[in-house]
Design a protein around this motif. Structure first.
Motif, short mmCIF file in Angstrom:
data_model
loop_
_atom_site.label_atom_id
_atom_site.label_comp_id
_atom_site.label_asym_id
_atom_site.label_seq_id
_atom_site.Cartn_x
_atom_site.Cartn_y
_atom_site.Cartn_z
N ASN A 111 0.86 -1.18 0.00
CA ASN A 111 0.00 0.00 0.00
C ASN A 111 0.90 1.24 0.00
O ASN A 111 1.89 1.28 0.72
CB ASN A 111 -0.91 0.02 1.22
N HIS A 130 -7.73 -1.68 1.01
CA HIS A 130 -7.65 -0.69 -0.06
C HIS A 130 -6.98 0.60 0.36
O HIS A 130 -6.64 1.41 -0.48
CB HIS A 130 -9.06 -0.31 -0.55
N ALA A 131 -6.90 0.83 1.64
CA ALA A 131 -6.47 2.14 2.11
C ALA A 131 -6.26 2.08 3.62
O ALA A 131 -6.42 1.03 4.23
CB ALA A 131 -7.53 3.19 1.78
N TYR A 132 -5.94 3.24 4.19
CA TYR A 132 -5.93 3.34 5.64
C TYR A 132 -7.37 3.34 6.13
O TYR A 132 -8.30 3.60 5.37
CB TYR A 132 -5.24 4.64 6.08
N LEU A 148 2.48 4.64 0.82
CA LEU A 148 2.59 5.24 2.15
C LEU A 148 1.64 6.41 2.37
O LEU A 148 0.92 6.46 3.36
CB LEU A 148 4.04 5.70 2.41
N ASP A 149 1.62 7.37 1.46
CA ASP A 149 0.92 8.61 1.82
C ASP A 149 -0.59 8.51 1.74
O ASP A 149 -1.29 9.20 2.46
CB ASP A 149 1.46 9.82 1.06
N ASP A 150 -1.12 7.59 0.90
CA ASP A 150 -2.58 7.50 0.84
C ASP A 150 -3.13 6.08 0.94
O ASP A 150 -4.35 5.89 0.91
CB ASP A 150 -3.12 8.18 -0.43
N GLY A 151 -2.25 5.10 1.06
CA GLY A 151 -2.72 3.73 1.27
C GLY A 151 -3.15 2.98 0.02
O GLY A 151 -3.53 1.81 0.10
N VAL A 152 -3.09 3.63 -1.14
CA VAL A 152 -3.57 3.00 -2.38
C VAL A 152 -2.74 1.74 -2.70
O VAL A 152 -1.54 1.69 -2.46
CB VAL A 152 -3.51 4.02 -3.55
N VAL A 153 -3.42 0.72 -3.21
CA VAL A 153 -2.76 -0.54 -3.55
C VAL A 153 -1.85 -0.33 -4.76
O VAL A 153 -2.28 0.21 -5.79
CB VAL A 153 -3.82 -1.62 -3.87
N ALA A 199 -6.31 9.41 3.72
CA ALA A 199 -4.88 9.36 3.37
C ALA A 199 -4.08 9.66 4.63
O ALA A 199 -4.50 10.47 5.47
CB ALA A 199 -4.57 10.39 2.30
N LEU A 200 -2.93 9.00 4.74
CA LEU A 200 -2.07 9.24 5.91
C LEU A 200 -1.77 10.72 6.07
O LEU A 200 -1.84 11.27 7.16
CB LEU A 200 -0.76 8.45 5.74
N TRP A 205 -11.27 5.41 3.87
CA TRP A 205 -10.34 5.83 2.82
C TRP A 205 -9.47 7.03 3.18
O TRP A 205 -9.05 7.76 2.27
CB TRP A 205 -11.12 6.18 1.54
N LEU A 221 -4.21 0.04 8.70
CA LEU A 221 -4.09 -0.11 7.26
C LEU A 221 -4.94 -1.31 6.86
O LEU A 221 -4.77 -2.41 7.37
CB LEU A 221 -2.63 -0.34 6.86
N GLN A 222 -5.90 -1.07 5.96
CA GLN A 222 -6.80 -2.15 5.54
C GLN A 222 -6.47 -2.58 4.12
O GLN A 222 -5.39 -2.31 3.63
CB GLN A 222 -8.26 -1.69 5.67
N ILE A 226 -10.08 -8.49 -4.76
CA ILE A 226 -10.83 -7.39 -4.14
C ILE A 226 -9.91 -6.19 -3.90
O ILE A 226 -10.29 -5.04 -4.15
CB ILE A 226 -11.52 -7.85 -2.84
N ARG A 227 -8.69 -6.45 -3.47
CA ARG A 227 -7.74 -5.34 -3.28
C ARG A 227 -7.51 -4.59 -4.59
O ARG A 227 -7.40 -3.37 -4.62
CB ARG A 227 -6.39 -5.87 -2.78
#
Ligand code: SF4
Lengths: 96, 551
Positions: A9, B50-52, A11-16, B97-98, B95, B47-48, A79-80
């Motif tokens: 993911n 798709h996103a945080y 770092l800054d927004d968690g996007v896959v 963002a960090l 969803w 952290l899940q 799903i991710r």
């Protein structure tokens, strides 16, 4: 044949994201670098793991090459890569 | 409602500042993820898939209109326009963002909210009966004690590195709407021999891998001694709770391994040592906190409102909704309204930002500015005048929130499952949706009667499946989703764990299996017998037969 790719993911927004050949990260699975399972896959993962400034928690996933690009084999990764199956208006499947 | 004092304000603001600095250091590479992870978890940031995910604490499930509006604003500004209410009366954004989370926490702090005690091995956000302060059957508002426990547990230096997370729930009466028997400590308010307020203290409940119903540690502890007694329990746990195995670290395992008598002996010994050493709150301080929870000023109303009765007679949809979602209030002329977050085919517990605003408006205008979140993932307007019910209902209809199904089969508890959760084995939400659609007809739901269906996407049991009348657990069988069904559980006064009915069902057959179970009940019940009572009478064999007879 089942190959390995590296996902994490961002770092800054968690996007896959997926590790690319150029050692960058792409949101698109088809950009993913792939390696045979075993030492080559571990090497790929090590490359991804060094990049702790860009991503969180890189790990190996199984992929298969199909005509229309790379395909994922397990449900969790599918799903991710797409987004919640109950909110098809959200996530990558919806382009947001 | 509780208002922050200077200390609370300062503490929460400092925490936001610290976290801002920690995020900056993580993003610049000064600290690693291993170093950062515990820090972000201390601030509710997971952290899940798709996103945080940011989990916001809603202490004892109470929010004001302004707070709800702020939660909606954050959903729009920093998330994707919705939020999810959980079985711990908290709220989750899926969803964030960090880089935005310090700003989100600052926004929350501006309305006296935060994400503290929503993660980690500490005493978690204390939960309470969602009808607190309004219920006709309560002795006192349990939130007074939940707030006392919050103040005691937040930043408690001795209890910030417990063997594992620790959950406390409190209810103001013997009727248990807060599932206290499946918590590490459950408190049931009671009257003592001379009429004083106190609690029955239950210890060692919990779900997850090793589900247990809590056992009574003490029949009665006076409210004056609550904190010292809790302190003694936590000390015993902190000292003897296992730290060698994460799956054996909860207090339920300690109670199981030592036996409740031994645990009580140790607790009593510790309590004898500390009880006179000012661990307990002085009466004046207790009264100060209680004053925050003073009931709103109610109008004196006697008898039913005639217009309300006419509206009931004229509008069957309204009448149905009143029948399922409205219950008696302790004050004559008032009612408690539950707003269902379980639309047919919807995502249980999810709300759109516009709906949150609508609820905020209604709370301000018609419910003394109070909203509650229930552990069953619904919202509550606790103080609505009977004469206002029709107006409130009409506004809920407009906001798509007038679903009349509380306590019925479509009012399911459902965890996020594999659609969002990193730990999931299988999806939960689509299963809930399929079942909800199958039983959509209200007549059928009413005929089935009270039924608690609970779904979890893995053994962690956030969806409380063990204590569902019908429980569904998602399992992974070689990469395919399967669902194990259990029957006969309960999370209430008669709490017990369900029995697994047999081999699990695949995704396409789980709804049919639930229907077979319910049809078996409907076809074999006695007059007026609920699902749970019928199950207790006939046992599991009849259901097994119906489900697996063709095999
Ligand atoms: S029960 Fe499992 S899948 Fe569901 S939310 Fe909890 S950890 Fe996630």
């Amino acid at each position: 044949m089942t190959l390995s790719a590296v996902t994490a993911n961002r770092l800054d927004d968690g996007v896959v994201v997926y590790l690319t050949e150029a050692a960058g990260w792409s949101e698109n699975l088809n950009d993913a670098a792939r390696a045979e399972k075993g030492p080559a896959a571990d090497e790929l993962l090590a490359k991804g793991g060094a990049d702790f400034l860009a991503v969180v928690g890189p790990y190996l996933i199984d992929v298969v090459s199909a005509e229309n690009g790379l395909q994922l084999v397990n449900m969790r990764e599918t799903i991710r890569a797409a987004g919640p199956s109950v909110r098809t208006d959200l996530g990558k499947q919806a382009g947001n | 409602m509780y208002r922050y004092d200077e200390f609370d304000h300062k503490f929460v603001e400092q925490r936001v500042g610290q976290f801002r600095d920690q995020v900056a250091r993580r993003m610049s590479g000064d600290i690693t993820e291993e170093q950062f992870r515990p820090l972000r978890l201390m601030n509710g940031l997971y952290l899940q898939l798709h996103a945080y995910m940011l989990r916001v604490a809603i202490p004892y499930g109470t929010v004001s209109g302004a707070q709800m509006r702020k939660l909606a604003e954050i959903a729009r500004k920093f998330d994707k326009g919705y939020a999810h209410f959980t079985t711990r009366q908290n709220l989750q954004y899926n969803w964030p963002a960090l880089k935005d989370t310090p700003d989100i926490l600052a926004e929350l702090a501006s309305v006296e909210m935060h994400a503290i005690q929503t993660s980690g091995n500490c005493i978690r956000n204390v939960t309470a009966d969602q009808f607190a302060g309004a219920a006709a059957d309560e002795i006192e508002d349990p939130r007074i004690y939940a707030e006392i426990m919050r103040q005691w547990s937040t930043l408690h230096p001795e209890f910030s590195f417990l063997p594992r997370k620790f959950k406390i729930a409190v209810t103001g009466c013997e009727n248990d709407r807060a599932a206290v028997r499946v918590h590490d400590i459950g408190l049931i308010m009671k009257r003592g021999p001379s009429g004083e307020t106190g609690f029955e203290v239950l210890v060692g409940g919990g779900l997850g891998r090793t589900p247990m119903i809590a056992k009574t540690a003490r029949d009665f502890i006076g409210a004056d001694n609550l904190l010292s007694y809790l302190e003694a329990i936590l000390r015993v746990y902190n000292q003897w709770g296992r730290r060698d195995n994460i799956y054996k670290a909860r207090i339920k395992i300690l109670v199981h391994e030592l036996g409740i008598e031994d645990v009580v002996r140790r607790v009593d010994a510790e309590w004898a040592r500390i009880k006179d050493r000012s661990y307990d709150l002085p009466v004046a301080e207790r009264q100060r906190i209680a004053a925050y929870f003073a009931p709103p000023v109610f109008e004196q109303i006697s008898g039913d409102d005639p217009t309300h009765l006419e509206q009931i007679a004229a509008d069957p949809q309204f009448a149905n909704w009143v029948g399922t979602n409205v219950v008696a209030h302790k004050q004559a002329g008032y009612n408690i309204v539950t707003i269902s977050l379980k639309p047919i085919g919807g995502v249980p517990g999810d709300t759109e930002a516009d709906q949150m605003d609508a609820v905020a408006d209604l709370a301000e205008r018609y419910s003394a500015d109070e909203i509650r979140v229930s552990h069953e993932q619904n919202l509550v307007l606790p103080h609505v005048k009977q004469a206002d019910l029709y107006t409130v209902w009409q506004a809920l209809v407009k906001a798509d929130l007038a679903i009349g199904n509380i306590g019925l089969v479509t009012d399911m508890i459902t965890c996020p499952g594999l659609d969002y959760c990193n730990l999931a084995n299988a999806r939960s939400i689509p299963v809930a949706q399929m079942i909800s659609e199958r039983f959509a007809a209200l007549d059928r739901q009413l005929d089935i009667g009270p039924l608690k269906l609970k779904i979890s996407g893995c053994i962690n049991a956030c969806g409380h499946h063990h204590v569902g009348h019908i429980g569904i657990l998602g399992v992974d069988r070689r990469g395919t989703e399967y669902y194990q069904i259990s029957l006969g559980g309960s999370a209430e006064e008669d709490a017990c764990l369900g029995d697994i009915v047999g081999p699990s069902f695949d995704y396409d057959h789980v709804t049919g299996a639930v229907e077979t179970i319910i049809d078996t009940y409907v076809g074999n019940r006695h007059e007026g017998e609920t699902f749970l009572n019928m199950y207790r009478r006939v046992g599991i064999a009849q259901f097994k037969e119906a489900l697996y007879e063709t095999a």
